[in-house]
Structures are given as C-alpha cells and as structure tokens.
Scaffold this motif. Structure first.
Motif, PDB file in Angstrom:
ATOM      1  N   GLU A 184      -3.640   0.101  -3.289  1.00 30.43           N
ATOM      2  CA  GLU A 184      -3.394  -0.896  -2.248  1.00 30.43           C
ATOM      3  C   GLU A 184      -3.721  -2.275  -2.819  1.00 30.43           C
ATOM      4  OE1 GLU A 184      -4.227  -0.105   2.057  1.00 30.43           O
ATOM      5  OE2 GLU A 184      -5.824  -1.570   1.704  1.00 30.43           O
ATOM      6  N   THR A 215       0.841  -1.198   0.000  1.00 29.75           N
ATOM      7  CA  THR A 215       0.000   0.000   0.000  1.00 29.75           C
ATOM      8  C   THR A 215       0.872   1.242   0.000  1.00 29.75           C
ATOM      9  OG1 THR A 215      -1.848   1.156   1.076  1.00 29.75           O
ATOM     10  CG2 THR A 215      -0.211   0.119   2.522  1.00 29.75           C
ATOM     11  N   GLN A 234      -6.566   5.174   4.665  1.00 29.17           N
ATOM     12  CA  GLN A 234      -6.619   4.984   3.205  1.00 29.17           C
ATOM     13  C   GLN A 234      -6.741   6.324   2.470  1.00 29.17           C
ATOM     14  OE1 GLN A 234      -9.757   1.895   2.665  1.00 29.17           O
ATOM     15  NE2 GLN A 234      -8.063   0.612   1.964  1.00 29.17           N
TER      16      GLN A 234
END
Length: 213
Positions: free
Chosen positions: A181, A29, A35
């Motif tokens: 990711e 990632t 995120q």
C-alpha cells in the motif's frame, strides 16, 4: 451592518480554506479488507536461485490521484539474515522499470511471522495519477532472504532479476502480485464541503444586500 456581515463571512471562508490540514491519503493498495494479504506464500527477495546472488522484484502500480509520495507498507517475512531491504519507487519506460525516483527507508526489523512493514522517504517526489510506476525491493545483502507476501487476488505482469540489481536487466513475470500500500499528500484535493457551503452563503447574502439597499 449588511456590509460587515458579508466581509465577516468572507473571512470565515478564507480561514476554512487555509486551516484545512494536509494528510496522507492512500494512493494505491492491493491489500484486502483490514489490510489483509495472503500469509501463505510470496516472492523471494534475496538469495533464491542458482543464476545470481540475489533476486529483486519490481511490481507495477498506478496512483489513483496526483500526490507527493510519503510512505509505503509492504507485506514481508524474514526468512534468513538481519539486513534491511532497499525499496525504491521507479519510473517506467516501455512498460518496464526505468529510473529510481524515490529511495525508501525501512522503519522496523522484519519479523519471522508475515506482517506489514512500513517504509518512509525523506525527500519524496510527486507521483502523477494515471501514470505507471514500479515498487522495487532488493536485499542490502543479497545472501539474505525475505518473502514478500502475495496479495489476496491481484494478478499482473511484474519484473525480476537474479543478479541483485535494482536497475535490471529485467525479466517479465505474469502471476500473483505481492501485497503493498502506498500513501501520499494530494496536490489538489477536493474543496471541503464547508467551504462550498460558505461560498454559497456569501452569494445569497450579497443578493439580499443589493435587494434591500
């Protein structure tokens, strides 16, 4: 009675080992906390430039563990056109994208707002820890346009072409890397701590049994 105890504890260990569920792990990632990614800029995928019908980008990654690849999450924005993206995992040769290893399927429409989009594959291959691969994105219709948002900070050498081809020829480009990711199921996960504890208890119980026979 002691013999039965040893046997029963051994059975518990076997059950613990066999009952461990497989789950997808994050194997790469460059997304930030929660995120996150940079929503204010990205590389164009599709109709971009005067030299060809569509821009294609290939970004490098190295898995953190050996795993059967399952899915990817990309930071994308629809600029024009409804067509889904073609996304592939490719091997490397000489530090450049080489052969297509896995082909992914887009699971949702792209939004005009920068957002995370999932891609899955039905027959995924094994990605080896410490090995260089590339994640490649291409428009199914090269006249459509999407933006693949930048990661918050990663700078690296990626590859692109402007002829709409997922297999090159490739031109290197050093600069911001787009955000994504990758997930997979580990081939050889660490043994659970409960399993190690149960193994230790078996050894201790066995020693006690021998001492008192």
């Amino acid at each position: 009675m002691r013999t039965q105890s040893v046997a029963m504890l051994g059975l518990v260990v076997i059950c613990l080992a066999s009952a461990s569920p497989s789950k997808a792990d994050t194997i790469f990632t460059n997304l930030g906390p929660g995120q996150s990614f940079n929503p204010n800029g990205g590389w164009v995928i599709g109709d971009c430039c005067s030299e060809g019908p569509g821009q294609v980008f290939a970004f490098p990654f190295i898995p953190t563990q050996t795993a059967t690849f399952t899915d990817a999450t990309l930071a994308l924005q629809r600029i024009s056109g409804p067509s889904p993206l073609n996304v592939e995992i490719q091997t490397s040769s000489g530090g450049m994208p080489d052969a297509i290893l896995d082909t992914l399927t887009q699971t949702m429409d792209l939004s005009p707002i920068p957002s995370l989009v999932d891609f899955t594959c039905s027959t995924c291959g094994v990605l080896n820890a410490g090995t260089l691969y590339f994640l490649v994105a291409q428009q199914t219709n090269p006249l459509n346009v999407a933006s693949w948002g930048f990661s918050n900070s990663q700078i690296d050498t990626a590859f692109f072409n402007e002829n709409g081809s997922a297999t090159g020829p490739w031109t290197p480009n050093t600069g911001p890397i787009s955000a994504y990711e990758l997930h997979g199921v580990a081939i050889a996960p660490e043994p659970p701590s409960a399993l190690l504890l149960a193994s230790g208890l078996i050894a201790l119980l066995a020693v006690g049994y021998k001492r008192f026979v």
